[in-house]
Design a protein around this motif. Sequence first.
Motif, PDB file in Angstrom:
ATOM      1  N   ALA A 190       0.575   5.761  -5.258  1.00 15.91           N
ATOM      2  CA  ALA A 190       0.092   4.502  -4.667  1.00 15.91           C
ATOM      3  C   ALA A 190       0.806   3.315  -5.300  1.00 15.91           C
ATOM      4  N   HIS A 191       0.983   3.378  -6.612  1.00 13.26           N
ATOM      5  CA  HIS A 191       1.687   2.307  -7.326  1.00 13.26           C
ATOM      6  C   HIS A 191       3.132   2.198  -6.839  1.00 13.26           C
ATOM      7  N   GLU A 192       3.813   3.347  -6.769  1.00  9.61           N
ATOM      8  CA  GLU A 192       5.208   3.354  -6.323  1.00  9.61           C
ATOM      9  C   GLU A 192       5.330   2.914  -4.862  1.00  9.61           C
ATOM     10  N   GLY A 193       4.403   3.395  -4.021  1.00 11.01           N
ATOM     11  CA  GLY A 193       4.451   3.057  -2.608  1.00 11.01           C
ATOM     12  C   GLY A 193       4.229   1.580  -2.360  1.00 11.01           C
ATOM     13  N   ALA A 194       3.267   1.000  -3.057  1.00  7.72           N
ATOM     14  CA  ALA A 194       3.003  -0.431  -2.888  1.00  7.72           C
ATOM     15  C   ALA A 194       4.192  -1.265  -3.344  1.00  7.72           C
ATOM     16  N   ARG A 195       4.825  -0.860  -4.432  1.00  9.10           N
ATOM     17  CA  ARG A 195       6.012  -1.578  -4.900  1.00  9.10           C
ATOM     18  C   ARG A 195       7.144  -1.470  -3.882  1.00  9.10           C
ATOM     19  N   ALA A 196       7.290  -0.295  -3.255  1.00  8.35           N
ATOM     20  CA  ALA A 196       8.323  -0.125  -2.242  1.00  8.35           C
ATOM     21  C   ALA A 196       8.075  -1.006  -1.023  1.00  8.35           C
ATOM     22  N   LEU A 197       6.811  -1.355  -0.795  1.00  6.90           N
ATOM     23  CA  LEU A 197       6.464  -2.235   0.315  1.00  6.90           C
ATOM     24  C   LEU A 197       6.564  -3.707  -0.059  1.00  6.90           C
ATOM     25  N   GLY A 198       7.051  -3.979  -1.267  1.00  2.18           N
ATOM     26  CA  GLY A 198       7.299  -5.355  -1.669  1.00  2.18           C
ATOM     27  C   GLY A 198       6.217  -5.999  -2.515  1.00  2.18           C
ATOM     28  N   GLN A 201       3.392  -6.238  -8.301  1.00  2.00           N
ATOM     29  CA  GLN A 201       2.368  -5.813  -9.270  1.00  2.00           C
ATOM     30  C   GLN A 201       1.105  -5.399  -8.502  1.00  2.00           C
ATOM     31  N   PRO A 202       1.132  -4.224  -7.902  1.00  2.00           N
ATOM     32  CA  PRO A 202       0.020  -3.815  -7.047  1.00  2.00           C
ATOM     33  C   PRO A 202      -1.294  -3.603  -7.804  1.00  2.00           C
ATOM     34  N   ARG A 203      -2.358  -4.068  -7.193  1.00  4.81           N
ATOM     35  CA  ARG A 203      -3.709  -3.866  -7.718  1.00  4.81           C
ATOM     36  C   ARG A 203      -4.332  -2.698  -6.952  1.00  4.81           C
ATOM     37  N   ILE A 204      -4.611  -1.638  -7.681  1.00  2.00           N
ATOM     38  CA  ILE A 204      -5.070  -0.391  -7.056  1.00  2.00           C
ATOM     39  C   ILE A 204      -6.550  -0.178  -7.333  1.00  2.00           C
ATOM     40  N   GLN A 253     -13.606  -4.915   0.200  1.00  2.00           N
ATOM     41  CA  GLN A 253     -13.071  -5.720  -0.896  1.00  2.00           C
ATOM     42  C   GLN A 253     -11.555  -5.831  -0.812  1.00  2.00           C
ATOM     43  N   ALA A 254     -10.897  -4.735  -0.430  1.00  2.00           N
ATOM     44  CA  ALA A 254      -9.439  -4.755  -0.290  1.00  2.00           C
ATOM     45  C   ALA A 254      -9.021  -5.695   0.834  1.00  2.00           C
ATOM     46  N   ARG A 255      -9.743  -5.652   1.936  1.00  2.00           N
ATOM     47  CA  ARG A 255      -9.409  -6.513   3.064  1.00  2.00           C
ATOM     48  C   ARG A 255      -9.580  -7.987   2.711  1.00  2.00           C
ATOM     49  N   ARG A 256     -10.505  -8.277   1.812  1.00  2.00           N
ATOM     50  CA  ARG A 256     -10.726  -9.658   1.372  1.00  2.00           C
ATOM     51  C   ARG A 256      -9.719 -10.114   0.329  1.00  2.00           C
ATOM     52  N   GLY A 257      -8.835  -9.204  -0.088  1.00  2.00           N
ATOM     53  CA  GLY A 257      -7.770  -9.590  -1.001  1.00  2.00           C
ATOM     54  C   GLY A 257      -7.977  -9.233  -2.450  1.00  2.00           C
ATOM     55  N   GLN A 258      -9.056  -8.485  -2.769  1.00  2.00           N
ATOM     56  CA  GLN A 258      -9.305  -8.134  -4.163  1.00  2.00           C
ATOM     57  C   GLN A 258      -8.359  -7.039  -4.647  1.00  2.00           C
ATOM     58  N   PHE A 259      -7.941  -6.161  -3.718  1.00  2.00           N
ATOM     59  CA  PHE A 259      -7.036  -5.061  -4.052  1.00  2.00           C
ATOM     60  C   PHE A 259      -5.902  -4.992  -3.037  1.00  2.00           C
ATOM     61  N   ASP A 260      -4.764  -4.438  -3.471  1.00  2.00           N
ATOM     62  CA  ASP A 260      -3.620  -4.264  -2.581  1.00  2.00           C
ATOM     63  C   ASP A 260      -3.617  -2.910  -1.898  1.00  2.00           C
TER      64      ASP A 260
END
Length: 334
Positions: A190-198, A201-204, A253-260
């Motif tokens: 998940a960390h690597e994938g989020a970074r690949a999407l730009g 510093q992804p919040r998981i 919570q993710a949709r509200r921007g708390q997590f990526d």
Amino acid sequence: MSNALKPLAITMGDPSGIGPEIIVESLCKQLYGAKNIVFGCPKVIERAVSQSKRNLAVRVLDWIDDANFSPDVIEVIPTSFFTSLPSFGTVDAGCGKAAYDAIVQSIKHAVDGKVSGIVTAPIHKEALSAAGVPYPGHTEILADLGGAERVAMLLGNDEIRTVLVTVHCSLFEAIQRADYDAQMAAIRLAHEGARALGISQPRIAVAGLNPHAGEGGLFGREEIEIISPAIKAAQKEGIDVSGPWPGDTVFMQARRGQFDIVVAQYHDQGLIPVKYMGLEKGVNITLGLPFVRTSPDHGTAFDIAGQGIADSASFETAIRYANQLLKSKMKDVA
């Protein structure tokens, strides 16, 4: 030639479903300057072109190097040949075999570096089974034939993203498979994938397995004994990850921007929130492979296949994400 300049392989999907028609619709919108090659049966693609009433030609290639990516031309590497075209909306072993053969050949080309990545059209799991294919879906085929030790499914849209700890198995089996190693693999991917999407510093967020994330052990101890230790270990690796969070609120919570991105424990826990927001918006990305792979987040839609009403938006999104991931990959290499 650099990998970024090589074409994307587009697999035909199940010929009885909407795959061929959404491929044609997607490719006709980006043929100029685009480098895509379809893997499948030329007759099936020709039928889809004819039904689309688009002014497109289908060109059959003997070798991938023969492609010239001419405007208004869809180029096809033949991986199957139907003597008579299959009916729409039917589970057919021949269609399952043809869909599988297209995937196998695209993977071979990706592993050999002849294509930069793969975008797959929907397949039908019953048709695969009828054909004797020993895999339940794309993810397992790609992991085995693509030579990956661990893969994970990332589904997302422009608002929420999720990575699954377990994929195509019963709920009972998912609970058994969601062990410490599976948690760590999903968090890292998940960390690597989020970074690949730009996301630099992804919040998981990690969802709990049980209601209320176990409620301190009242509803199960998996959160205490398995999930929390994995989260703490990942934090020590420098990953910004937290949880376990209750599965019924973490996506809000993710949709509200708390997590990526959210790590979900099993298939429906992660996919229902994404698909509820609209199939036309979602994309499926397989993480952990040595090449890029994306797909739309819907199925074969047998009920509307061949009627010319299938929405190609999700397939177009899958192509867009594949190109975005390739650009990110090339930046990392550079």
